[in-house]
Scaffold this active site. Structure first.
Site, short mmCIF file in Angstrom:
data_model
loop_
_atom_site.label_atom_id
_atom_site.label_comp_id
_atom_site.label_asym_id
_atom_site.label_seq_id
_atom_site.Cartn_x
_atom_site.Cartn_y
_atom_site.Cartn_z
CG HIS A 155 -2.08 -1.13 0.88
ND1 HIS A 155 -3.31 -0.76 1.03
CD2 HIS A 155 -2.13 -2.36 1.11
CE1 HIS A 155 -4.03 -1.88 0.72
NE2 HIS A 155 -3.28 -2.99 0.98
CG ASP A 364 0.10 9.08 0.73
OD1 ASP A 364 -0.15 7.88 1.18
OD2 ASP A 364 -0.70 9.96 1.49
P1 ADQ Z 1 -3.12 5.76 4.81
O1 ADQ Z 1 -1.84 6.11 4.96
O2 ADQ Z 1 -3.80 5.52 6.03
O3 ADQ Z 1 -3.15 4.44 3.89
P2 ADQ Z 1 -5.06 6.97 2.99
O4 ADQ Z 1 -4.87 6.49 1.56
O5 ADQ Z 1 -5.53 8.53 2.80
O6 ADQ Z 1 -4.02 7.03 3.74
O7 ADQ Z 1 -6.31 6.63 3.44
C1 ADQ Z 1 -6.85 7.18 4.76
C2 ADQ Z 1 -8.27 6.65 4.96
O8 ADQ Z 1 -8.92 7.02 6.19
C3 ADQ Z 1 -9.18 7.47 3.96
O9 ADQ Z 1 -10.56 6.42 3.62
C4 ADQ Z 1 -10.06 8.57 5.07
O10 ADQ Z 1 -11.16 8.88 4.53
C5 ADQ Z 1 -9.96 7.69 6.23
N1 ADQ Z 1 -9.88 8.71 7.18
C6 ADQ Z 1 -8.87 9.58 7.45
N2 ADQ Z 1 -8.90 10.45 8.54
C7 ADQ Z 1 -10.02 10.20 9.03
C8 ADQ Z 1 -10.71 10.65 10.26
N3 ADQ Z 1 -10.42 11.62 10.89
N4 ADQ Z 1 -12.01 9.97 10.54
C9 ADQ Z 1 -12.22 8.84 9.98
N5 ADQ Z 1 -11.81 8.50 8.74
C10 ADQ Z 1 -10.53 9.05 8.37
C11 ADQ Z 1 -2.41 3.70 3.17
C12 ADQ Z 1 -1.45 4.15 2.48
C13 ADQ Z 1 -1.94 5.06 1.32
C14 ADQ Z 1 -2.80 4.35 0.49
C15 ADQ Z 1 -3.72 3.45 1.62
C16 ADQ Z 1 -4.37 2.48 0.59
O11 ADQ Z 1 -0.26 5.20 3.23
O12 ADQ Z 1 -1.02 5.87 0.31
O13 ADQ Z 1 -3.63 4.99 -0.42
O14 ADQ Z 1 -3.04 2.72 2.51
O15 ADQ Z 1 -3.84 1.63 -0.16
#
Ligand code: ADQ
Length: 457
Positions: A155, A364
């Site tokens: 990821h 990211d």
């Molecule tokens: P993350 O580093 O966790 O994921 P991201 O892809 O942005 O980053 O996903 C975060 C998820 O959590 C999103 O669905 C978002 O809506 C949710 N979220 C964030 N803050 C929140 C809050 N305050 N309350 C509820 N929900 C919240 C890792 C990798 C990324 C990759 C993903 C998926 O680091 O690059 O995109 O996995 O493969």
């Protein structure tokens, strides 16, 4: 039809609690469609030997969770996974620290995962392992005689070999990835870093096709499988959430001011201090933006056992306080900084209400928030996405305003451009992005990966 067995460090909460991790969000959406077994750590540690997996069935998904030895948890999770591999994969070597006991615990936990998973496996399973916590799992399972197809999806970004070489024992880690049949990455650039790494370490015997290679005497597929989102589901949830009490009260509270929204786990890779500084620069340099814009940042704490995550939390609290102290008026507070998780529906509603989505990680793998923000927009009057070039999502969403997250002044200019963008240009950019999202949604991600895996059956 084969059964899908997904394995990840943590599994989503079967009772449907809030989850702010991208892996859990993406995998849950994928498993909800196909069904299958989801195996991982349940979040508890124990002093004595971990017992048999606890199994709970909900909908189409069977959740099997295990406990970890208390003595291993810290070194495996906080240590090797989050102090070694996480900063390494994000090219942030200032946060990297290595200790041999981290690596030993990582190996022990992967061996434990293999031992506990083994009795649950069936002959027609395909096994899909997720993320950097579990790289050696296939090698452990192969050593125990597992011959079912096994795939791995990373990821986070896969670093260039010159960066990977920072890690003692990196070659074993690289080689253990070749025990999988399919090794998937977020972007073609990550896949290329991996195959180039194998080649430069003499671990690649031949290129057999455009994504087929011979390595370790086996044929493997190495490819990009960019993770997507449930576009229609998000759009509908966002529209529905507009009439919810919290979202409508929040929008009313803005008193016609425009909303800039940031939604991130509290993590140093997400570029939050730089983003706060860019907002400060914007207010300082373009006085007409004062009173007109409100920046709302959600950042639930994660990995609180790691020092760097405690430090960044303090830094952001100070920074938000400083900016509000400098610019606030009796009837206007420029930054609203919220330090906890919220329901997805509410977040989607706020995304739809926000004129600007600010997604500026320093690095990211993909970044689902960028995709969720676009999916949540009203097609008739969409907001503008300001997106870091160093997020995997930028490879697909090049119709966003792309920024370098280290360039604070450049980001301030980009926010100013977004705030003044005429509506035909907003719609044009949105159209280009939503088409990409539809073509490669969460269903396509899961189907493509699983079908590639099934071709090894
Ligand atoms: P993350 O580093 O966790 O994921 P991201 O892809 O942005 O980053 O996903 C975060 C998820 O959590 C999103 O669905 C978002 O809506 C949710 N979220 C964030 N803050 C929140 C809050 N305050 N309350 C509820 N929900 C919240 C890792 C990798 C990324 C990759 C993903 C998926 O680091 O690059 O995109 O996995 O493969």
């Amino acid at each position: 039809m084969s059964r899908l067995v997904a394995v990840s460090n943590r599994v989503a909460d079967p009772s449907g609690g809030k989850s702010s991790g991208g892996l859990a969000v993406g995998l849950l959406a994928a498993l909800n469609q196909k069904g299958g077994l989801w195996f991982g750590w349940g979040g508890k540690t124990r002093g004595g030997a971990p017992s048999a997996p606890k199994i709970v069935k909900k909908g189409k998904i069977e959740y099997a969770t295990i406990d970890l030895y208390e003595s291993d948890y810290d070194d495996y999770y906080n240590g090797y996974s989050n102090i070694c591999l996480w900063p390494l994969c994000h090219y942030m070597l200032g946060f990297f620290r290595y200790e041999r006991r981290f690596k030993d615990a990582y190996r022990r936990v992967n061996a434990l995962f293999a031992r506990k998973l083994l009795p649950l496996l069936k002959d027609d399973d395909v096994i899909w392992v997720h993320d950097y916590h579990l790289i050696p799992l296939a090698a452990e399972l192969r050593a125990a005689g597992v011959s079912q197809p096994m795939g791995f999806f990373l990821h986070v970004p896969f670093p260039n070999i010159d960066v990977l070489r920072t890690l003692p024992g990196y070659r074993d880690l690289l080689r253990s990835l070749t025990a999988y049949d399919v090794v998937g990455f977020q972007t073609p650039n990550d896949a290329r870093n991996f195959t180039e790494g194998l080649a430069r370490e003499n671990l690649l015997q031949a290129k057999l096709g455009h994504d087929r290679f011979r390595s370790g005497g086996r044929e493997i597929v190495v490819s990009a499988f960019p993770i997507g989102v449930d576009v229609d589901g998000i759009c509908q949830a966002a529209e529905r959430a507009l009439s919810s009490a919290t979202v409508s009260r929040t929008v009313k509270g803005l008193a016609d001011r425009e909303l800039i929204l940031g939604v991130d786990r509290l993590d140093y890779s997400k570029g939050l201090p730089e983003r706060f500084r860019a907002f400060e620069e914007l207010l300082a340099r373009y006085p007409d933006t004062r009173r007109r814009l409100v920046y709302m940042q959600f950042a639930p704490p994660t990995r609180t056992g790691v020092r760097a995550y405690q430090d960044i939390r303090e830094e952001l609290e100070q920074s938000a306080g400083h900016i509000n102290g400098r610019f606030a008026e009796p009837d206007w507070v420029p930054i609203r900084y919220l330090n906890r998780g919220f329901s997805r529906n509410m977040l989607m509603g706020l995304m739809r209400s926000a004129q600007i989505g600010l997604v500026t990680p320093l690095r990211d793998g993909m970044n689902l928030v960028a995709k969720e923000y676009v999916a949540a927009q009203d097609p008739k009057s969409p907001g503008v996405l300001v997106l870091s070039r160093l997020a995997g999502a930028a490879a697909e969403l090049d119709a966003a305003i792309l920024v370098n997250p280290y360039d604070v002044e450049g980001m301030a200019e980009a926010i100013q451009q977004a705030a003044n963008m005429p509506s035909p240009e907003r719609r044009e950019r949105y159209q280009a992005m939503i088409e990409v999202l539809r073509k490669n949604d969460i269903d396509v991600w899961r189907t493509r990966f699983v079908e590639t895996l099934e071709s090894f059956q």
